[in-house]
Design a protein around this motif. Structure first.
Motif, short mmCIF file in Angstrom:
data_model
loop_
_atom_site.label_atom_id
_atom_site.label_comp_id
_atom_site.label_asym_id
_atom_site.label_seq_id
_atom_site.Cartn_x
_atom_site.Cartn_y
_atom_site.Cartn_z
N GLU A 1 0.98 -1.05 -0.18
CA GLU A 1 0.08 0.12 0.13
C GLU A 1 0.92 1.22 0.00
N TYR A 2 0.43 2.29 -0.56
CA TYR A 2 1.22 3.52 -0.68
C TYR A 2 0.02 4.54 -0.33
N VAL A 3 0.18 5.36 0.57
CA VAL A 3 -0.55 6.58 1.06
C VAL A 3 0.13 7.95 0.30
N SER A 4 -0.86 8.44 -0.75
CA SER A 4 -0.55 9.58 -1.52
C SER A 4 -0.76 10.68 -0.55
N GLY B 1 -3.77 11.64 1.04
CA GLY B 1 -4.40 10.88 2.14
C GLY B 1 -4.97 9.48 1.31
N GLU B 2 -5.12 9.15 0.18
CA GLU B 2 -5.66 8.23 -0.55
C GLU B 2 -4.70 7.09 -0.44
N THR B 3 -5.26 5.71 -0.22
CA THR B 3 -4.27 4.61 -0.29
C THR B 3 -4.42 3.71 -1.34
N TRP B 4 -3.28 3.55 -2.24
CA TRP B 4 -3.23 2.81 -3.23
C TRP B 4 -2.68 1.43 -2.91
#
Length: 295
Positions: A270-273, A276-279
């Motif tokens: 997971e990557y948090v942009s 604040g969005e989680t990819w």
């Protein structure tokens, strides 16, 4: 005769031992070979990651490095627009814009650019450029900015005539540069996967620039107090004044075209942009990256 039977018996025993050893070690060899192949595929996938990230960032740099004019004259009306794929512009109504990604509208300043002094209006210039009759041109010094338009381009494309709206341009020294407005966004490419596209702001055909980018988020790097330094990151959507814009922070997710890594080897990450969005993505066949475009 007894010796013959004993010899045959020993051969049989050796064959049985050999079969037992093969039965024991063959699965181990197969497992070792499989693991070695998988390690090779993993190593190749990570090498492909480096290559695709370099290619993606080269495309972003080439497309967005000229979103701010090269001149020193501040134009209060010059804007850059960053929007959400959930709300695509009317110009892209016929395109399937990726809803989970951002789009950007800006002007490519100075694909054709030259420093000169204006001695007449209209102005004859010798510049080998891509432009066509009717294209807008801007000329700027540190004291003023002037809008113009191409009225003539010879067949070789190396000599042009530019008519300016204001006669005060005569005698000014500065930079003349083309300005072409575009939208940049993600949309399905020719092979069905998400791709990076560019569409002219007014009219013209869309161009697929790079395939395999699944998601992109764009943020403005702002100079709020005009001291020349970045002191804010704009996470909201809307128009941004070029006077305050010092660069872009770009986040992206990509997918390798030919990833031979087995599913059991993939790792969900997971990557948090910066919004604040989680990819979520599966490494190493997918990956994320970020880049700063400096103006």
């Amino acid at each position: 005769m007894t010796f013959k039977y004993q010899h045959q018996g020993s051969i049989l025993i050796e064959m049985l031992v050999a079969c037992v050893l093969i039965a024991i070690f063959l699965p181990l060899l197969v497992v070792a070979s499989t693991r070695l192949q998988e390690r090779h595929r993993l190593a190749q996938a990570y090498q492909d990651q480096f290559e695709i990230k370099a290619a993606i960032e080269a495309h972003f740099q080439a497309q967005w490095a000229r979103l701010v004019p090269a001149n020193c004259y501040p134009d209060d009306t010059a804007l850059l627009t960053i929007g959400s794929g959930m709300s695509p512009p009317v110009r892209l109504a016929s395109r399937k814009v990726a809803e989970s990604s951002d789009w950007i509208k800006g002007t490519d300043y100075g694909l054709c650019r030259r420093s000169l002094t204006v001695h007449e209006n209209p102005l004859e210039v010798s510049m080998a450029c891509h432009w066509r009759v009717g294209d807008p041109v801007v000329f700027s010094s540190c004291n003023a900015g002037f809008s113009g338009q191409l009225t003539y381009v010879n067949s070789r494309g190396n000599r042009s005539r530019i008519a300016f709206d204001d006669e005060d341009v005569i005698g000014q020294s500065g930079v003349i540069e083309s300005q072409n407005g575009f939208y940049w966004y993600l949309s399905p490419g020719k092979d069905g996967r998400e791709a990076f596209w560019r569409t002219p702001a007014e009219s013209g055909n869309s161009l697929e620039l790079f395939n395999g980018i699944e998601r992109v988020a764009i943020f403005a790097l702002l100079d709020e107090n005009n001291d020349g330094l970045v002191d804010a990151l704009g996470a909201s959507y809307g128009d941004v004044s070029l006077k305050k814009l010092r660069g872009l922070w770009v986040e992206y997710q990509y997918h390798l075209r030919d990833c031979g890594v087995q599913k059991m080897t993939l790792s969900m990450r997971e990557y948090v942009s910066m919004r604040g969005e989680t990819w979520s993505y599966f490494a190493p066949c997918q990956g994320v990256g970020n880049q700063i475009i400096i103006f």
